[in-house]
Design an enzyme around this catalytic site. Structure first.
Site, PDB file in Angstrom:
ATOM      1  N   GLU A 127       0.872  -1.182   0.000  1.00 22.71           N
ATOM      2  CA  GLU A 127       0.000   0.000   0.000  1.00 22.71           C
ATOM      3  C   GLU A 127       0.905   1.227   0.000  1.00 22.71           C
ATOM      4  OE1 GLU A 127      -3.029   0.246   3.129  1.00 22.71           O
ATOM      5  OE2 GLU A 127      -2.687   2.404   3.234  1.00 22.71           O
ATOM      6  N   GLU A 132      -2.290  11.900   3.094  1.00 21.35           N
ATOM      7  CA  GLU A 132      -3.073  11.359   4.208  1.00 21.35           C
ATOM      8  C   GLU A 132      -2.886  12.223   5.440  1.00 21.35           C
ATOM      9  OE1 GLU A 132      -2.094   7.342   5.463  1.00 21.35           O
ATOM     10  OE2 GLU A 132      -4.169   7.006   6.104  1.00 21.35           O
TER      11      GLU A 132
END
Ligand SMILES: *[C@@H]1O[C@H](CO)[C@@H](O)[C@H](O)[C@H]1NC(C)=O
Length: 310
Positions: A127, A132
């Site tokens: 990932e 974020e």
């Protein structure tokens, strides 16, 4: 006499050619709407494309696409939002996202732009988290998550502008918070949330090769000229990246084909677990998100384009 070839052949220039250009009214043709329950356990109800359109959670124009959340209704069962995933899978390449706006720095929110190996058991195919953050964050967190056996060395020779936080990309690494992966905090004060928007947004880029994963952030006034949309691009000319993941890691093995995701969730595994900094606005994350629709008016993405280069 013999000439050493390496001394007369110029080093290979790693320039990239455009593969996909997702923009304007055709943007959504590249994506599926994910409407299942949030794998990160957020207090969210992801909408189908038809439902998102009918509630004005997505709005497409020639120049950009708006992707927002419900900011009008109380939401006792989770707030309506959108998670889109690319139809195509990608292995290596250069991924460039130009944003005019991203969800503002607001308690309860957890927006992200990321990729994952959706065709395997998480995180066996890796990932890659490009944008974020949570709550009132104003600094972006770059991170990479893998199965056991991948760490970065953070040595000066692999330098990056951001601040290295964790070195082991394995989600179960001893001595790191569960699921932390390896992470770097952006050095730019306008890299996330409200200050990002105030500065007119900017461009995030991620380059993924067999040797490294690098990520850049460019504020609106400092976007490299080869990203003007006219030809090939060459990150070698972009200067030091914000994040630079390389070290004891077989990138070809730890990262499989990735799907690209853009979403805004609420609370859940990260934002719900660390509510302390938001205690002044409400006793717990879910209750706050349920009862205060109006604070999420600025919790939207406005995407100018997503371009993928090979
Ligand atoms: C991407 O598509 C838009 C809209 O069609 C166009 O204006 C732009 O020049 C394209 N960019 C590239 C790099 O082809």
């Amino acid at each position: 006499m013999f000439l050493a070839l390496s001394s007369i052949v110029p080093s290979v220039v790693a320039s990239y050619a455009l593969l996909h250009n997702f923009t304007g009214t055709s943007f959504l043709s590249g994506f599926n709407f994910f409407s299942g329950s949030d794998p990160t356990h957020g207090f969210v109800r992801y909408q189908s494309e038809a439902d998102a359109r009918s509630q004005d959670l997505v709005a497409v124009s020639d120049n950009s696409i708006y992707i927002g959340v419900d900011y009008k209704n109380k939401a006792p069962n989770g707030r309506a939002s959108v998670r889109i995933e690319s139809k195509e899978l990608y292995k290596k390449g250069l991924f460039v996202l130009d944003l005019a706006h991203m969800p503002s720095s607001t308690c309860g929110t957890w927006p992200s732009f990321w990729t994952w190996g959706s065709e395997g058991r998480w995180p066996d195919l890796g990932e890659i988290d490009i944008i974020e953050g949570i709550h009132t964050n104003t600094i972006n967190a770059f991170s990479v998550h893998t199965a056991e056996g991948c760490s970065i060395d953070g040595k000066g020779m692999f330098c990056a502008l951001g601040t290295l936080k964790t070195l082991n990309c394995y989600i179960g690494a001893p001595g790191q918070l569960s699921n932390a992966g390896c992470g770097t905090e952006a050095s730019s004060p306008s890299s996330f949330g409200s200050p990002f928007n105030a500065a007119g947004g900017g461009v995030y880029a991620m380059e993924w090769t067999s040797q490294f994963i690098k990520m850049w952030f460019f504020p609106r006034n400092a976007i490299p000229t080869d990203l003007d949309g006219s030809g090939t691009v060459d990150p070698a000319g972009w200067g030091t990246p914000q994040a630079n993941f390389q070290g004891a890691c077989d990138f070809d093995k730890m990262f499989g084909e990735q799907r690209i995701v853009l979403d805004t969730t609420f609370c859940g595994d990260w934002a719900g677990a660390v509510w302390d900094s938001c205690k002044k606005v409400g006793s717990d994350c879910n209750t706050y998100v349920a009862n205060n629709p109006e604070v999420f008016k600025e919790s939207y993405w406005r995407v100018n384009y997503l371009r993928i280069f090979e």
